[in-house]
Write a protein that holds these residues in place. Structure first.
Motif, PDB file in Angstrom:
ATOM      1  N   LEU A   1       9.309 -12.312   9.316  1.00  0.00           N
ATOM      2  CA  LEU A   1       8.359 -11.915   8.607  1.00  0.00           C
ATOM      3  C   LEU A   1       9.399 -10.196   7.983  1.00  0.00           C
ATOM      4  CD1 LEU A   1       4.846 -11.178   7.416  1.00  0.00           C
ATOM      5  CD2 LEU A   1       5.273  -9.316   9.895  1.00  0.00           C
ATOM      6  N   GLY A   2       9.925  -9.793   8.847  1.00  0.00           N
ATOM      7  CA  GLY A   2      10.221  -8.343   8.176  1.00  0.00           C
ATOM      8  C   GLY A   2      11.517  -9.027   7.340  1.00  0.00           C
ATOM      9  N   ALA A   3      12.277 -10.255   7.545  1.00  0.00           N
ATOM     10  CA  ALA A   3      13.186 -10.062   6.397  1.00  0.00           C
ATOM     11  C   ALA A   3      12.488 -10.445   4.918  1.00  0.00           C
ATOM     12  CB  ALA A   3      14.329 -11.692   6.931  1.00  0.00           C
ATOM     13  N   ILE A   4      11.383 -11.011   5.030  1.00  0.00           N
ATOM     14  CA  ILE A   4      10.885 -10.920   3.796  1.00  0.00           C
ATOM     15  C   ILE A   4      10.043 -10.466   3.587  1.00  0.00           C
ATOM     16  CG2 ILE A   4       8.660 -12.840   2.872  1.00  0.00           C
ATOM     17  CD1 ILE A   4       8.914 -14.605   5.173  1.00  0.00           C
ATOM     18  N   TYR A   5       9.586  -9.431   4.008  1.00  0.00           N
ATOM     19  CA  TYR A   5       9.276  -8.225   3.635  1.00  0.00           C
ATOM     20  C   TYR A   5      10.391  -6.643   2.977  1.00  0.00           C
ATOM     21  CZ  TYR A   5       4.365  -7.940   4.110  1.00  0.00           C
ATOM     22  OH  TYR A   5       2.948  -7.867   4.071  1.00  0.00           O
TER      23      TYR A   5
END
Ligand SMILES: Nc1nc2[nH]cnc2c(=O)[nH]1
Length: 178
Positions: A109-113
């Motif tokens: 999720l962090g990487a996607i954000y």
């Protein structure tokens, strides 16, 4: 709507999405699910696959490769984001759609954000992942705990020293924001 009495978060019962995917979106998700199966069957890693699409073209793919690479960060989404960014020659995924066979874990999720795509589609969710023996949901729950109550305790120290570098960054004129 039923809420968790501790943190007032809405509790999960059943499916999240009420908007059905169109045929094109289903085809990309089928690719992601196929990648999840082929990665699992080849022994590369867990049953997770991801496809990244820009302007109707697949620009990145990934399947979980944690076991093959001895890399705990080699989740399907991370592998696909790296593939897409390499192919685009850029560190962000503007205007891209991410199709992942499972709801991203907090790391992904962090990487996607950070990559900033325009939309994420997922099939399995974090409860399904928990039933299959994966910690995705557990890690989401950890995020809500105070540092000292986490399974891996977090302790802060030397903030002033580290902050000096942040001050230098703030003043740095030739920097690229991301
Ligand atoms: N979404 C997702 N969850 C995971 N949990 C463990 N591995 C993975 C992965 O590759 N993707």
């Amino acid at each position: 709507m039923v809420k968790n009495p501790v943190n007032n978060n809405e509790l999960y019962f059943g499916k999240h999405s009420e908007i059905p995917m169109n045929e094109e979106q289903k085809a990309y998700m089928k690719m992601a699910v196929d990648l999840s199966r082929s990665g699992m069957e080849s022994g590369k890693g867990g049953p997770f696959g991801c496809v990244i699409v820009k302007d109707g073209k697949v620009i990145g793919i990934g399947s979980n490769s944690v076991l093959e690479t001895n890399d705990p960060t080699a989740h399907a989404e991370i592998v696909a984001i790296r593939d897409a960014c390499r192919n685009l020659g850029h560190f962000q995924l503007d205007g891209c759609e991410v199709y992942t066979s499972c709801e991203p874990c907090p790391m992904c999720l962090g990487a996607i954000y950070w990559a900033r795509p325009s939309k994420v589609f997922f099939a399995n969710d974090k409860r399904d992942a928990a039933e299959a023996g994966f910690d995705d949901d557990f890690i989401y729950q950890e995020l809500e705990l105070p540092y000292e109550k986490r399974k891996i305790p977090f302790e802060q120290g030397m903030q002033d020293t580290a902050k000096e570098v942040f001050q230098e960054w703030i003043l740095k004129e030739d920097k690229t924001l991301y």
